[in-house]
Structure formats: C-alpha cells, structure tokens
Design an enzyme around this catalytic site. Structure first.
Site: not given
Length: 505
Positions: A10, A12-13, A46, A112, A223, A267, A328, A352, A363, A369
């Site tokens: 449940s 976003v995907a 975030q 970013e 992360h 990252r 992460h 994911e 990534r 998202l």
C-alpha cells in the site's frame, strides 16, 4: 483479459496500480496491506519527487543524471520511460489530491545530489511521502477496491506455471488472474535503517520461492545522513541541497576532499566518505551543519526533521547535529521488464520490490516516489492491454546465480541476522567476510510462519542469503557495492546480476 487482480502493498506503487485498475476497468481489485494503510516506505519519504517542470530543465537532462548516478548500470530505456512520463504522473498525483508546495504561484523546486537542475517537488516541506500516501489512501473510498489491512501474504500460488493467487498467513487462499507485488524494500536486513519496521523484503522472498528471477541484489543504497540516535531518523538530502555541509569532529568540512561535488556527490560516495571519516575519528559520528540556514527556514522548509531534532533536545539552527549512514533503498529486487512483468507469467512487481535496471548501481535521489507513480500506471496498463514484451538490453544481464534455498538447522534471532549483514554486507565488503556470512546464514533454519514476525524473519533470512551470494559474485566495486578486495570498477562487469532459487533433491 484479467478479471481479478490482487495488489500486495500500500505504498505509492501499489496504490497507484490499484487505483488505475479500478478507474479504467471493471476488474475486481483487492489490495492487501501487511499492516495498516499508510504504513510504508512511501509514508516516511521526505525529500520529494524528481520531475521536470521548469523550462530550463528537460527529460533528457533528467535521464542523463539518472544514468550517471547509476554508475554505468542504469537501463537507459527504463530511465527514459521514468523521466518522460514523470510530469504526467505527477499531474495524476495532483488530481488525486496531493498538494505539493508552491512559491510565487508555481511548484516549489528543490535541489538534491547529482541533479543538474532544481527539479524536486515536495509537499509539507519534508513530508512529501506522507502527503502522497494520505491522498492516495483517501481515494480508495468509493473506488470499489476491496481493502484488507493487517493481512500477511506468505506465498504466491503458482499453478500450471502461472501465478493464480496468494496464500495468507492463516492458510486462506485468494484466487486471482494476476498478482502484483508492491511490497517495498528490505531495510530491516540491517540494524541501522531509515526504513519502517514493515520493510522486511517480503515481496523479494515471495517471488524467489515462486520461481521468479531476481536481479542486482548486491546494490543496497545507504543514505549518508540519518540522525545518529536510536531510530536513525532520516535527515533528507534536501537539507544539503539547501546548503548544509558535513563536518568532522573538529568542525572541519571534509567532503570537499572526497569529491568535486562535495556534499552533493552521489549518495554512495557521500556515505562512504562519512564512514571513512568516522573510522578516522574512532567511530564518532560526523556532523551536519545547517546553522547557516537559520531557525525559521529550517522550521518552515523541514518541519518534520525540525520537530524530531528538537524533540531530542537539539537545536540544529545553533549546533551541528550528529549523523551517520543507514540502509535506505534496495536497487535490486524482482527482475521485471518495463511493464512490471516478472519471469513468472501473471506475476508483476512494481516499486522498490522490482528491478527494471532503472537505478543501476546507485539510485538518483527522489526518483523512488516517481518510479512508484510512473510504473504503477504502466503495470495497470499492462494488465489491461497486454503490450508486447520489452526484452532487457542484449548482453546486459548475467547468467543467473543459483541459490540453494534449503535451510540449515540452528535457530536465530532477527538481531543476529542484522548484525551479520551490517558487518559483512554494509558499506564495504570483501570475500572473506561475505563467505563467512554465507556460511553462517546457510547454517540457520528459518522459523515456521506461525505469526507475522516469524514470516518476516523467514523472508529476511532468504533474502539475506541471496544478497550475500550476489555480493560475492560481483568482484568489483560499483556504485553502492564496494569491495575492499576489488576496489576498482571493472568495465567488463557492467552487467546486471541475476539470481534464481533452486531446490536440491
């Protein structure tokens, strides 16, 4: 055409897939959530959504940044799908009630790491994932989608070589023409993670037991900046995008000596730079200095982080805060084509849990998202329209690693597994440590799935073994996978790893 579809997850995907199916057809859609709706990696995300909205930006630039961050392993065609469809997918999110932040009557944009333009749209300052999750969950009402919360899926039912439904913890079997895995990540493989407790690699393990091919499991992104306090609360990369810098125990900025882009390097580079600096100072965390941004700006732009920091008695507008890397994002997962189809007919994976090759070895920030929104729509389209298969790029997919999935005999606890994974498969690895981890894991017996936690631990055990096997097989350093014994990148290994499970008689 399919008439019954089960979506597992449940975030976003999963929500996008389910809502698109329900809106565009008369398919009976059932959405299964392991915990409550909204308990997902999406809900705690975030930074925002990377998408082209500014005239000076372009999809081609977004593709180039995605491919560059992927360290020579991103599938360019998948990146083109993501970046070109991104604006329309964000438009759909807006129509579904997501209220992104605006400034001067236009979408507010952030910067970013490894992005060549300001293109990160955000909501609630640093609460983008929560805004997306709550808006999409609200759209479930009246959609006709059957929702079952607190429902643990144990396995996909495969009959005649096709997915036919799922088996639940209590033994109930739900039949379907199509099963979509949208179960999220695997952060709970490690003791230090920004992921919520539900991120236990369930979909990857379920797919492996169903006979699906997995890919790129050696690439788990750490992360760079989580609060160095219990819970490892994420401190968004967007904070560094706004100008915060990393300093050592003496207050000296050190990332300028590691990479030309300093704090805004990819990252994997920043995370290893922090880890190396921590080693030089006896394990003491480095600090993130955001004091130049001011109290008002920090509270307005990053209200979630600001509240967490202040709850812990810290004032990051006056003093730098201690940060350290944490697990992460899982770049690997269930191998799919660009429509979410796995190697098992009628079994799809999205978000994911899936691996299209899009993210390569590392990534790009805030592409996750967007991936869920774009590929959720594509999975729904594939279920409805059955487009022609899109084969993976020729020569880019390695011969599968075979993993014997028989258990050993010793019991173990989740913290035992997490310790093994952090020690051997953390920010840096080598053959000796990986082989020792493989031997230890192979000697353990996964618990019987008598309750939800036991089922999760069994999934973590299986995926941990697969991750170690993949990390052993890649004898180079690339992106998030760093081998101390093979510190250089090997151009001959610019291929995606694949893995299959085998049962020996």
């Amino acid at each position: 055409m399919a008439t019954r579809v089960i979506v597992v997850g449940s975030g976003v995907a999963g929500l996008t897939t389910a809502l698109d199916l329900a809106a565009r057809s008369r398919i009976e859609v059932t959405l299964l959530a392991k915990a409550g709706l909204g308990q997902s990696n999406t809900a705690v995300a975030q930074g925002g959504v990377a998408v082209v909205t500014a005239p000076a930006d372009s999809a081609a630039s977004h593709v180039a940044d995605t491919v560059a961050a992927g360290a020579g392993l991103s599938d360019t065609a998948a990146a083109e799908v993501l970046c070109e469809a991104g604006p329309a997918a964000v438009g759909t999110l807006i129509r579904r009630g997501v209220r992104f932040d605006h400034t001067g009557g236009r979408l507010a944009l952030g910067l970013e790491a490894a992005h060549s333009h300001e293109r990160i749209v955000h909501a609630g300052g640093d609460a983008t994932g929560a805004a997306i999750s709550s808006a999409l969950v609200a759209r479930l009402e009246g959609s006709g989608i059957v929702v079952r919360e607190n429902t643990t899926v144990i396995d996909v039912v495969v009959d005649g070589g096709r997915a036919r439904g799922v088996r639940l913890l209590d033994g109930e079997v739900l039949e379907a023409d199509v099963v979509v895995l949208a179960t999220g990540g695997a952060g709970q493989l490690f003791p230090f993670t920004t992921n919520p407790a539900v991120a236990t690699a369930d979909g990857v393990a379920i797919a492996l037991r169903a006979g699906a091919v997995l890919a790129d499991l050696e690439f788990h992104q750490f992360h760079p900046t989580s609060l160095a306090t219990p819970g490892n609360h994420l401190v968004s990369e967007a904070v560094r995008g706004e100008g915060a810098v990393l300093v050592d125990a003496d207050g000296r900025r050190f990332m300028t000596e590691v990479h030309p882009d300093a704090e805004l390097a990819p990252r994997d580079v920043v995370a290893r730079g922090i880890a190396e600096q921590m080693a030089r100072q006896g394990g003491v965390p480095v600090r993130l200095d955001a004091t130049a941004l001011g109290a008002r700006f920090l509270a307005e732009r990053f209200p979630t982080i600001d509240a967490v920091v202040r709850t812990q008695g810290l004032d990051w507008s006056r003093d730098p805060i201690a940060v350290a890397p944490a697990a992460h994002y899982f770049m690997g997962g269930v191998r799919t084509d660009r429509w979410g189809r796995t190697s098992v007919p009628s079994l799809f994976a999205v978000g994911e849990v899936a691996c299209t090759g899009l993210h390569g070895a590392n990534r790009l920030a805030s592409n996750s998202l967007l991936e869920g929104a774009v590929f959720g729509e594509r999975v729904a389209g594939a279920v409805l329209e059955s487009p022609a298969p899109e084969p993976f790029a020729s020569g880019r997919w390695a011969t599968p690693i075979e993993l014997a999935v028989e258990p050993g005999g010793e019991d173990f606890g989740r913290t035992d597994l997490q310790h093994v994974m952090w020690s051997a498969v953390g920010l840096s690895r080598d053959a000796a440590g990986l082989q020792e981890a493989a031997d230890v894991l192979a000697g353990w017996a996964p618990p019987a799935a008598t309750d939800a936690k036991a089922a999760e631990d069994a999934n973590l055990w299986l995926v941990a073994r697969a991750v170690v096997a993949a990390a052993l097989a890649r004898t180079e350093s690339r992106g998030a996978h760093f081998r101390r014994d093979f510190p250089q990148t090997d151009p001959g290994l610019a291929v995606h790893s694949t893995l299959v499970g085998v049962q020996h008689a």
